[in-house]
Motif scaffolding. Sequence first.
Motif, mmCIF file in Angstrom:
data_model
loop_
_atom_site.group_PDB
_atom_site.id
_atom_site.type_symbol
_atom_site.label_atom_id
_atom_site.label_comp_id
_atom_site.label_asym_id
_atom_site.label_seq_id
_atom_site.Cartn_x
_atom_site.Cartn_y
_atom_site.Cartn_z
ATOM 1 N N LYS A 14 34.365 47.260 35.821
ATOM 2 C CA LYS A 14 34.069 48.309 34.851
ATOM 3 C C LYS A 14 34.559 49.670 35.340
ATOM 4 O O LYS A 14 34.895 50.542 34.531
ATOM 5 N N GLY A 15 34.608 49.856 36.661
ATOM 6 C CA GLY A 15 35.123 51.110 37.195
ATOM 7 C C GLY A 15 36.564 51.352 36.809
ATOM 8 O O GLY A 15 36.996 52.504 36.651
ATOM 9 N N ARG A 16 37.335 50.276 36.648
ATOM 10 C CA ARG A 16 38.734 50.419 36.216
ATOM 11 C C ARG A 16 38.793 50.924 34.777
ATOM 12 O O ARG A 16 39.626 51.781 34.446
ATOM 13 N N ILE A 17 37.919 50.406 33.941
ATOM 14 C CA ILE A 17 37.859 50.857 32.559
ATOM 15 C C ILE A 17 37.465 52.328 32.502
ATOM 16 O O ILE A 17 38.040 53.122 31.746
ATOM 17 N N ALA A 18 36.470 52.712 33.296
ATOM 18 C CA ALA A 18 36.004 54.101 33.289
ATOM 19 C C ALA A 18 37.126 55.054 33.685
ATOM 20 O O ALA A 18 37.327 56.096 33.051
ATOM 21 N N THR A 141 33.963 42.738 33.706
ATOM 22 C CA THR A 141 33.801 42.725 32.259
ATOM 23 C C THR A 141 34.988 42.049 31.594
ATOM 24 O O THR A 141 36.153 42.427 31.830
ATOM 25 N N GLU A 142 34.712 41.024 30.788
ATOM 26 C CA GLU A 142 35.775 40.368 30.031
ATOM 27 C C GLU A 142 36.267 41.245 28.885
ATOM 28 O O GLU A 142 37.456 41.245 28.564
ATOM 29 N N ALA A 143 35.342 41.993 28.274
ATOM 30 C CA ALA A 143 35.743 42.896 27.194
ATOM 31 C C ALA A 143 36.723 43.941 27.709
ATOM 32 O O ALA A 143 37.713 44.280 27.045
ATOM 33 N N GLY A 144 36.450 44.454 28.916
ATOM 34 C CA GLY A 144 37.364 45.410 29.523
ATOM 35 C C GLY A 144 38.696 44.771 29.879
ATOM 36 O O GLY A 144 39.758 45.381 29.736
ATOM 37 N N GLY A 145 38.643 43.518 30.335
ATOM 38 C CA GLY A 145 39.876 42.804 30.650
ATOM 39 C C GLY A 145 40.753 42.629 29.430
ATOM 40 O O GLY A 145 41.975 42.782 29.500
#
Length: 279
Positions: A14-18, A141-145
């Motif tokens: 999730k840190g990558r998404i942020a 997170t799969e959604a983020g992936g």
Amino acid sequence: MNTVTRWLTEPVPKGRIASFRTLVYLFVALDLVVFTPWVRSHANTPGDLYEPLFIGRLLPLPTPGPLLVNGIFWALIGLSLAAASGRAPRLLGWPVFLLYFEWMIIAMSYGKVDHDRVGLLVALAVLPTVGRARHGDRTLTEAGGWALRVTQIAVICTYFLAAIAKLRFGGLEWVTSGVLAQAIIRRGTELADLIAGVPYLLILAQCGIIAFELLSPLIFVVPPRWRGWVVAFFYSFHVITFSTITISFAPHLVAMASFLPLEKLRLRRTVETMPERTG
């Protein structure tokens, strides 16, 4: 289908998404004041010069005027800066996407259509679907992936389809044409002038561009330990492009950061441990 689904939704921290979200939304604000401030001039452009893109005719969207153009500009500045904080990712993210999408339609409905913003538009469309994500959070997170994967696909399609367009409209003769020479004459730098003086180098460069763009999808089958070097090559290609013919592709470069392990940037020193909430 299970294999394709696993590939499309490969979990990421999730840190990558942020970090990616912060980068994208900050760029939107920067884009309006640095890269596309000229779009505001369409507020006073005669309406009969407006020839909307297909999506603009399909919806249909209103003809740009002072209220619409200036309203979108100031709303986007405020909303994108707020969205960069990571708060209310859906409440802020969807309006940013819709307003920037309209900003691009206004920008590209008076002449040349740029192809360096496809990846950024896709990123803006999918980031709100992820929900909350905090800097430094290692939770997968799969959604983020999925959001990053479809952005990556859009980035690579920008290369691959550019090659298809060159071959479709220019034929194989494109690689031996004077395209780069013409670009250097129009907007070349001193470095470009030096390169242009080397016999056949521009023709070799055009062959390399076509090969690079056609082979770009191979990044998805390159072993992960080498993928970073491939992305570095992509960035170096654009550095050379800008240093010779001053074409930046800045929105595309931002979207291409979807390939990078941005969670390692640690934009915040500590991981916030507040309970997850949907936004």
